[in-house]
Scaffold this motif. Structure first.
Motif, PDB file in Angstrom:
ATOM      1  N   LEU A 283      18.297   9.382  58.747  1.00 15.76           N
ATOM      2  CA  LEU A 283      19.260   8.778  59.678  1.00 15.76           C
ATOM      3  C   LEU A 283      19.191   9.450  61.044  1.00 15.76           C
ATOM      4  O   LEU A 283      19.269   8.779  62.085  1.00 15.76           O
ATOM      5  CB  LEU A 283      20.676   8.882  59.109  1.00 15.76           C
ATOM      6  N   GLU A 284      19.048  10.777  61.057  1.00 17.67           N
ATOM      7  CA  GLU A 284      18.950  11.482  62.338  1.00 17.67           C
ATOM      8  C   GLU A 284      17.696  11.078  63.102  1.00 17.67           C
ATOM      9  O   GLU A 284      17.730  10.898  64.330  1.00 17.67           O
ATOM     10  CB  GLU A 284      18.972  12.990  62.102  1.00 17.67           C
ATOM     11  N   GLY A 290      25.708   8.666  60.471  1.00 22.71           N
ATOM     12  CA  GLY A 290      26.033   8.432  59.070  1.00 22.71           C
ATOM     13  C   GLY A 290      27.440   8.887  58.730  1.00 22.71           C
ATOM     14  O   GLY A 290      27.814  10.025  59.021  1.00 22.71           O
ATOM     15  N   VAL A 291      28.216   8.001  58.133  1.00 18.52           N
ATOM     16  CA  VAL A 291      29.573   8.315  57.679  1.00 18.52           C
ATOM     17  C   VAL A 291      29.542   8.287  56.159  1.00 18.52           C
ATOM     18  O   VAL A 291      29.664   7.229  55.533  1.00 18.52           O
ATOM     19  CB  VAL A 291      30.609   7.321  58.237  1.00 18.52           C
ATOM     20  N   SER A 292      29.328   9.448  55.567  1.00 23.42           N
ATOM     21  CA  SER A 292      29.197   9.543  54.119  1.00 23.42           C
ATOM     22  C   SER A 292      29.698  10.896  53.670  1.00 23.42           C
ATOM     23  O   SER A 292      29.351  11.928  54.275  1.00 23.42           O
ATOM     24  CB  SER A 292      27.735   9.363  53.691  1.00 23.42           C
ATOM     25  N   PRO A 293      30.536  10.941  52.635  1.00 21.48           N
ATOM     26  CA  PRO A 293      30.989  12.245  52.130  1.00 21.48           C
ATOM     27  C   PRO A 293      29.860  12.975  51.432  1.00 21.48           C
ATOM     28  O   PRO A 293      29.194  12.422  50.565  1.00 21.48           O
ATOM     29  CB  PRO A 293      32.116  11.871  51.156  1.00 21.48           C
ATOM     30  N   THR A 294      29.628  14.215  51.826  1.00 17.95           N
ATOM     31  CA  THR A 294      28.559  14.989  51.218  1.00 17.95           C
ATOM     32  C   THR A 294      28.988  15.472  49.839  1.00 17.95           C
ATOM     33  O   THR A 294      30.171  15.701  49.574  1.00 17.95           O
ATOM     34  CB  THR A 294      28.205  16.189  52.091  1.00 17.95           C
ATOM     35  N   LYS A 295      28.007  15.619  48.958  1.00 18.59           N
ATOM     36  CA  LYS A 295      28.298  16.058  47.597  1.00 18.59           C
ATOM     37  C   LYS A 295      28.642  17.544  47.571  1.00 18.59           C
ATOM     38  O   LYS A 295      28.111  18.333  48.347  1.00 18.59           O
ATOM     39  CB  LYS A 295      27.090  15.811  46.692  1.00 18.59           C
ATOM     40  N   ALA A 296      29.542  17.891  46.678  1.00 17.84           N
ATOM     41  CA  ALA A 296      29.815  19.302  46.460  1.00 17.84           C
ATOM     42  C   ALA A 296      28.632  19.942  45.753  1.00 17.84           C
ATOM     43  O   ALA A 296      28.043  19.370  44.838  1.00 17.84           O
ATOM     44  CB  ALA A 296      31.085  19.470  45.629  1.00 17.84           C
ATOM     45  N   TYR A 369      16.908  20.051  54.814  1.00 20.05           N
ATOM     46  CA  TYR A 369      18.096  20.847  54.516  1.00 20.05           C
ATOM     47  C   TYR A 369      18.966  21.077  55.747  1.00 20.05           C
ATOM     48  O   TYR A 369      20.207  21.026  55.642  1.00 20.05           O
ATOM     49  CB  TYR A 369      17.682  22.175  53.889  1.00 20.05           C
ATOM     50  N   PRO A 370      18.420  21.334  56.949  1.00 15.59           N
ATOM     51  CA  PRO A 370      19.292  21.466  58.128  1.00 15.59           C
ATOM     52  C   PRO A 370      20.120  20.209  58.407  1.00 15.59           C
ATOM     53  O   PRO A 370      21.272  20.310  58.839  1.00 15.59           O
ATOM     54  CB  PRO A 370      18.298  21.746  59.265  1.00 15.59           C
ATOM     55  N   ALA A 371      19.559  19.032  58.146  1.00 21.91           N
ATOM     56  CA  ALA A 371      20.333  17.807  58.346  1.00 21.91           C
ATOM     57  C   ALA A 371      21.497  17.731  57.375  1.00 21.91           C
ATOM     58  O   ALA A 371      22.584  17.243  57.723  1.00 21.91           O
ATOM     59  CB  ALA A 371      19.414  16.592  58.184  1.00 21.91           C
ATOM     60  N   LEU A 372      21.298  18.204  56.140  1.00 26.28           N
ATOM     61  CA  LEU A 372      22.393  18.234  55.172  1.00 26.28           C
ATOM     62  C   LEU A 372      23.494  19.182  55.621  1.00 26.28           C
ATOM     63  O   LEU A 372      24.688  18.876  55.493  1.00 26.28           O
ATOM     64  CB  LEU A 372      21.851  18.644  53.807  1.00 26.28           C
ATOM     65  N   LEU A 373      23.123  20.338  56.176  1.00 26.24           N
ATOM     66  CA  LEU A 373      24.127  21.278  56.683  1.00 26.24           C
ATOM     67  C   LEU A 373      24.914  20.673  57.834  1.00 26.24           C
ATOM     68  O   LEU A 373      26.142  20.829  57.913  1.00 26.24           O
ATOM     69  CB  LEU A 373      23.448  22.576  57.122  1.00 26.24           C
ATOM     70  N   ARG A 374      24.225  19.972  58.726  1.00 26.51           N
ATOM     71  CA  ARG A 374      24.935  19.336  59.846  1.00 26.51           C
ATOM     72  C   ARG A 374      25.859  18.235  59.346  1.00 26.51           C
ATOM     73  O   ARG A 374      26.954  18.030  59.881  1.00 26.51           O
ATOM     74  CB  ARG A 374      23.921  18.780  60.844  1.00 26.51           C
ATOM     75  N   ALA A 375      25.440  17.507  58.321  1.00 31.82           N
ATOM     76  CA  ALA A 375      26.300  16.455  57.765  1.00 31.82           C
ATOM     77  C   ALA A 375      27.551  17.052  57.128  1.00 31.82           C
ATOM     78  O   ALA A 375      28.643  16.475  57.229  1.00 31.82           O
ATOM     79  CB  ALA A 375      25.515  15.632  56.740  1.00 31.82           C
ATOM     80  N   ARG A 376      27.414  18.188  56.466  1.00 26.79           N
ATOM     81  CA  ARG A 376      28.588  18.842  55.894  1.00 26.79           C
ATOM     82  C   ARG A 376      29.558  19.293  56.968  1.00 26.79           C
ATOM     83  O   ARG A 376      30.787  19.168  56.814  1.00 26.79           O
ATOM     84  CB  ARG A 376      28.149  20.030  55.042  1.00 26.79           C
TER      85      ARG A 376
END
Length: 464
Positions: A283-284, A290-296, A369-376
Motif C-alpha cells: 500500500l505504501e 490503509g485503514v486497518s487494525p493491525t494484529k496483536a 517489517y518497517p511498514a508494519l511498524l508504521r501501521a501500528r
C-alpha cells in the motif's frame, strides 16, 4: 351485496404492450431504464460463425434472462425458465411476447461455456463504468473484504487423501536411519501430515475452508470484492478456491479496480485479516492510505518480538539488552537476523530468550517489517474520520456480501468449477450495481419532478 367474478377468459386479442402490466417500481422495470447492452453483440461476434449454422439466441436476450434471474433471486436455469413462462415481467424484460416460445434452459449453459468467465467480467466492468459516469462511484475510497461461498457438493462426495498409502507404496529411500515406531505413530496421528485432509471428488476446484475456528471445514470458494464508499458500488470481484489467503489478493484487486474506474485508489479499509507487513508495504509503494487494525503480536516466547528494535537506516536489529543482530540468509518473505554467541553468553535474559540447545538468538523479520511498524503507530493515532471510515467498512463491504447471499443466491454455488463460480459472482455483482444505478436515477427523477413542481406552482399559492 356479495360479488362474483367470471373466471372464463375469452379474450382473443390484446392491445398494448406487456410493459403496461409491469409496475413502474418493479426491479426489472427500474433496471431496464439504466441497462445498456447495445455493445454486446459486437463484443461476442467473433465467437460465432458469420455465415453458417443455426441462428443462436440474441446475446442481449441471454444476458437479460440471466440478469433477471439474479435480480429476482432465481439463479437456477431450469427454475428461471419455468418462472419466465408465467412471469410477465421477465418476458417483457427479455423481449419475449406472450405468443413467443422461450429458449431451453440448456441454451444458457452453452452460452456461458462459449463466452467464458472473461466475457461476463466485461459485462460486470461495463456496469462499473456506468456507475462512475453517473457519479455514484469514484474509486478513491474503497472497502475490501472476502467471503466464503459454499460449493455445490454433498458431504458424501468428500474423500480423505491417503498420503500414508502413497508414501508406503513408493517407499522412502532417502531415509538411511532405522525407523522409530514411536515417531512414526506420532506422525500418523498428526493433523499436519495431510492424512486427514479432505478433497471433493465431484468439484476438485472447491477446497476445505472455514470462517471461524469454532466452525467445521466445508468445501468452499472465496469471493474477494472491492466496494466503493459512496453508495456501495462493487468495483471489482474475483473468486478463488477457499484455502487462498485473502491477503494474497488485496493488492491485485486494488490494481484491477483502479484500471476499471480510471481513478487511483487513495484510501482502503480492510479488517485484521489483511494486516500483514507485505500488505502495508504494498500500500505504501502505491501511495494508498490503509485503514486497518493491525494484529496483536502472538506471544510465543517470554521475550516477545516487540521487545526487539529494528533500525531501518542501518538494517540491524537490537535485542532488549542493546546487542546487535545482523541480517543473514533470506527466507520466504523475510530474512534471518542472528546475534553473536559471545553477546548471549553472559546475558541475564539468555535463559528466557534462547531456545533449548542454542547459543545465540535467531529471528525472522519480514521484508516490509518497517511498514508494519508504521501501521501500528498510525493505528494508535487514528483520527475521527478514520474511525468513521472503518465503521462504514462493515455495512459497505460486508453488507454487499450479505446482500448478495441473502437476495441474489450467492450463499451457495449454483454450478461446479471455478469458471462457473466466477461467472456467478460477476453476474451477481453486475445485478447489484444495476440496482444501485437504478436507485440513483430514481432519486434524480424525483428531485427533478419536485423542482418542476415548485417552479410551475401559481404565485398565489406561493404567497399563502
Amino acid at each position: 351485496m356479495l360479488g362474483r367474478k367470471d373466471r372464463d377468459q375469452l379474450e382473443l386479442f390484446m392491445t398494448g404492450s406487456i410493459r403496461q402490466l409491469v409496475p413502474d417500481d418493479h426491479v426489472l422495470a427500474r433496471v431496464d431504464r439504466v441497462l445498456d447492452l447495445g455493445w454486446l453483440r459486437d463484443e461476442v461476434a467473433d465467437l460465432y460463425c458469420a455465415d453458417n449454422g443455426r441462428p443462436g439466441i440474441d446475446p442481449e436476450v441471454a444476458v437479460r434472462l440471466m440478469l433477471a434471474g439474479f435480480l429476482l433471486g432465481i439463479v437456477h436455469d431450469r427454475r428461471l425458465m419455468r418462472e419466465a413462462q408465467v412471469n410477465l415481467a421477465i418476458r417483457w424484460f427479455a423481449g419475449y411476447g406472450l405468443h413467443e416460445a422461450l429458449p431451453d434452459h440448456s441454451s444458457l449453459t452453452r452460452i456461458r461455456q462459449r463466452w467464458g468467465a472473461e466475457g461476463f467480467r466485461r459485462i460486470f466492468e461495463r456496469t462499473v463504468q456506468a456507475c462512475v459516469a453517473a457519479r455514484i462511484a469514484k474509486g478513491e475510497v474503497v472497502h475490501v473484504d472476502a467471503s466464503l461461498i459454499r460449493a455445490d457438493v454433498s458431504w458424501e462426495s468428500l474423500a480423505i487423501r491417503h498420503m500414508d498409502a502413497i508414501t508406503e507404496a513408493n517407499g522412502d529411500e532417502a531415509s538411511a536411519s532405522p525407523p522409530d515406531p514411536g515417531k512414526e505413530q506420532r506422525r500418523r496421528l498428526s493433523k499436519k501430515t495431510g492424512r486427514f485432509k479432505k478433497v471433493c471428488v465431484t468439484d476438485p476446484d472447491a477446497s476445505m475452508a472455514t470462517n471461524g475456528r469454532n466452525r467445521r471445514l466445508e468445501p468452499s470458494y472465496k469471493q474477494h470484492a472491492v466496494v466503493d464508499d459512496v453508495v456501495g458500488v462493487v468495483l471489482d470481484v474475483e473468486v478463488t478456491t477457499g484455502e487462498v489467503n485473502e491477503g494474497e489478493q488485496l493488492l491485485s484487486r486494488l490494481d484491477a479496480a483502479a484500471q476499471t474506474t480510471g481513478a487511483a485508489v487513495e484510501t482502503v479499509t480492510a479488517d485484521a485479516g489483511y494486516a500483514y507487513a507485505k500488505i502495508f508495504g504494498g500500500l505504501e509503494r502505491r501511495g494508498i492510505h490503509g485503514v486497518s487494525p493491525t494484529k496483536a503480536e502472538p506471544i510465543r516466547s517470554p521475550v516477545p518480538m516487540r521487545r526487539f528494535r529494528y533500525d531501518a537506516l542501518h538494517d540491524v536489529l537490537k535485542c532488549p539488552r542493546g546487542k546487535t543482530l545482523k541480517p543473514g540468509r533470506p527466507v520466504k518473505h523475510g530474512r534471518f537476523f542472528t546475534s553473536r554467541a559471545r553477546d548471549c553468553r553472559g546475558c541475564d535474559l539468555a535463559r528466557l530468550c534462547l531456545s533449548k540447545g542454542r547459543v545465540n538468538k535467531a529471528v525472522v523479520l519480514g521484508d516490509d517489517y518497517p511498514a508494519l511498524l508504521r501501521a501500528r503507530r498510525r493505528r494508535e493515532r487514528w483520527s475521527e474520520e478514520d474511525r468513521l471510515l472503518y465503521q462504514r467498512h462493515r455495512w459497505r463491504s460486508e453488507g454487499f456480501h450479505g446482500e448478495a447471499k441473502t437476495w441474489h443466491g450467492l450463499a451457495r454455488a449454483v454450478r461446479r468449477g471455478l469458471a462457473n463460480m466466477r461467472i456467478q459472482a460477476f453476474l451477481t455483482a453486475a445485478a447489484i450495481n444495476l440496482k444501485r444505478l437504478a436507485a440513483a436515477l430514481l432519486v434524480l427523477l424525483r428531485l427533478w419532478a419536485l423542482q418542476n413542481h415548485a417552479q410551475n406552482r401559481p404565485v398565489a399559492s406561493l404567497t399563502t
